[in-house]
Every structure is written in C-alpha cells, then in structure tokens.
Design a protein around this motif. Structure first.
Motif, short mmCIF file in Angstrom:
data_model
loop_
_atom_site.label_atom_id
_atom_site.label_comp_id
_atom_site.label_asym_id
_atom_site.label_seq_id
_atom_site.Cartn_x
_atom_site.Cartn_y
_atom_site.Cartn_z
N THR A 138 0.82 -1.21 0.00
CA THR A 138 0.00 0.00 0.00
C THR A 138 0.86 1.26 0.00
N TYR A 139 2.04 1.19 0.61
CA TYR A 139 2.95 2.34 0.57
C TYR A 139 3.37 2.62 -0.88
N ARG A 140 3.66 1.57 -1.60
CA ARG A 140 4.07 1.74 -3.01
C ARG A 140 2.96 2.30 -3.87
N GLN A 141 1.73 2.19 -3.42
CA GLN A 141 0.59 2.69 -4.19
C GLN A 141 0.21 4.13 -3.83
N LEU A 142 0.90 4.69 -2.82
CA LEU A 142 0.63 6.09 -2.48
C LEU A 142 0.99 6.99 -3.64
N HIS A 143 0.25 8.05 -3.80
CA HIS A 143 0.56 9.06 -4.80
C HIS A 143 1.41 10.11 -4.10
N LEU A 144 2.69 10.11 -4.40
CA LEU A 144 3.62 11.01 -3.71
C LEU A 144 3.93 12.22 -4.57
N ASP A 145 4.04 13.35 -3.92
CA ASP A 145 4.40 14.60 -4.57
C ASP A 145 5.45 15.27 -3.70
N GLY A 146 6.68 15.23 -4.11
CA GLY A 146 7.76 15.82 -3.33
C GLY A 146 7.98 15.10 -2.01
N GLY A 147 7.74 13.80 -1.96
CA GLY A 147 7.94 13.03 -0.76
C GLY A 147 6.75 13.01 0.19
N ARG A 148 5.68 13.70 -0.18
CA ARG A 148 4.46 13.75 0.65
C ARG A 148 3.31 13.09 -0.10
N ALA A 149 2.42 12.50 0.66
CA ALA A 149 1.25 11.88 0.05
C ALA A 149 0.36 12.96 -0.55
N GLU A 150 0.00 12.78 -1.79
CA GLU A 150 -0.91 13.69 -2.48
C GLU A 150 -2.31 13.17 -2.22
N VAL A 151 -3.13 13.95 -1.55
CA VAL A 151 -4.47 13.51 -1.19
C VAL A 151 -5.55 14.41 -1.79
N ALA A 194 -15.05 15.14 18.33
CA ALA A 194 -16.00 14.32 17.57
C ALA A 194 -15.27 13.40 16.59
N LEU A 195 -14.15 13.89 16.05
CA LEU A 195 -13.35 13.07 15.13
C LEU A 195 -12.52 12.03 15.87
N PHE A 196 -12.09 12.37 17.08
CA PHE A 196 -11.24 11.50 17.89
C PHE A 196 -11.91 11.29 19.25
N PRO A 197 -12.96 10.48 19.30
CA PRO A 197 -13.81 10.42 20.50
C PRO A 197 -13.25 9.65 21.68
N ASP A 198 -12.22 8.87 21.48
CA ASP A 198 -11.73 8.03 22.57
C ASP A 198 -10.22 7.91 22.49
N ASP A 199 -9.66 6.99 23.25
CA ASP A 199 -8.21 6.82 23.30
C ASP A 199 -7.66 5.87 22.24
N ALA A 200 -8.51 5.41 21.34
CA ALA A 200 -8.07 4.50 20.29
C ALA A 200 -7.31 5.27 19.20
N ARG A 201 -6.62 4.53 18.36
CA ARG A 201 -5.99 5.15 17.21
C ARG A 201 -7.09 5.54 16.23
N HIS A 202 -6.94 6.68 15.64
CA HIS A 202 -7.88 7.13 14.61
C HIS A 202 -7.05 7.78 13.53
N TYR A 203 -6.70 7.01 12.50
CA TYR A 203 -5.93 7.56 11.39
C TYR A 203 -6.89 8.14 10.39
N ARG A 204 -6.69 9.40 10.06
CA ARG A 204 -7.58 10.10 9.13
C ARG A 204 -6.75 10.81 8.09
N VAL A 205 -7.16 10.69 6.86
CA VAL A 205 -6.48 11.38 5.76
C VAL A 205 -6.71 12.87 5.84
N ASP A 206 -7.90 13.27 6.26
CA ASP A 206 -8.28 14.68 6.21
C ASP A 206 -7.77 15.52 7.38
N VAL A 207 -7.12 14.91 8.32
CA VAL A 207 -6.62 15.67 9.47
C VAL A 207 -5.11 15.60 9.51
#
Length: 97
Positions: free
Chosen positions: A29-42, A84-97
């Motif tokens: 999945t890392y190899r499938q990231l769309h990178l732009d200057g070393g950063r993920a293009e989202v 509201a986006l991070f309601p508890d102590d669990a991991r919450h990986y979000r592209v938009d944040v």
C-alpha cells in the motif's frame, strides 16, 4: 529489509504469518501512495483513497505486532469538533486531518 529487522537476527524472535502478511500489505500500500515531493498527495480521489488504504494497513500492522497505542490524554483539550473526530483513546488515522 523490515523482515530482517524483526526476524531472529535482531533478537526479537520469529515473525508470525499474520505479522508478515500485515507488513507485506503495508509495503504494497505504501508503493501505491501518490507522492508529490515526498508527501502523500491527497487532493485527488485516487490519492485520497490510496492514503486511506495505507493508513488502514498501518493500523493492521500495529494490531498484528501488538503495538500499544500511545496515551491520547491530550485529546481532552481538543475543540468539540476535533473530539467528535477522535472520540476516545483508540488510534484514529484520518487522511483529512
């Protein structure tokens, strides 16, 4: 390379098939990231989707190898919208944040 680090040569013991599968999937999945200057293009739908899939794979690796989530006490100071986006102590990986 990661398999060599996690394998018996580093003294961490053997890697289970579930761990190997999760790590291999993360690599793919890392190899499938769309990178732009070393950063993920989202900004595009394809880039956003690739990043979301990568973040999900990262979570799978963390669970597969038994990584504890770091304390998330600082989230209590977040605004109501962020809580509201991070309601508890669990991991919450979000592209938009």
């Amino acid at each position: 390379m990661l398999r060599r680090l996690v394998g018996g040569t580093a003294g961490w013991g053997s890697v289970s098939s579930a761990e190997t599968s999760a790590i291999d999937n993360l690599t793919t999945t890392y190899r499938q990231l769309h990178l732009d200057g070393g950063r993920a293009e989202v900004g595009s739908e394809a880039g956003y989707s690739a990043c979301a899939i990568f973040l999900s794979a990262m979570e799978s690796v963390a669970k597969a190898i038994g990584l504890e989530a770091a304390p998330r006490h600082y989230r209590k100071t977040f605004s109501a919208n962020y809580r509201a986006l991070f309601p508890d102590d669990a991991r919450h990986y979000r592209v938009d944040v």
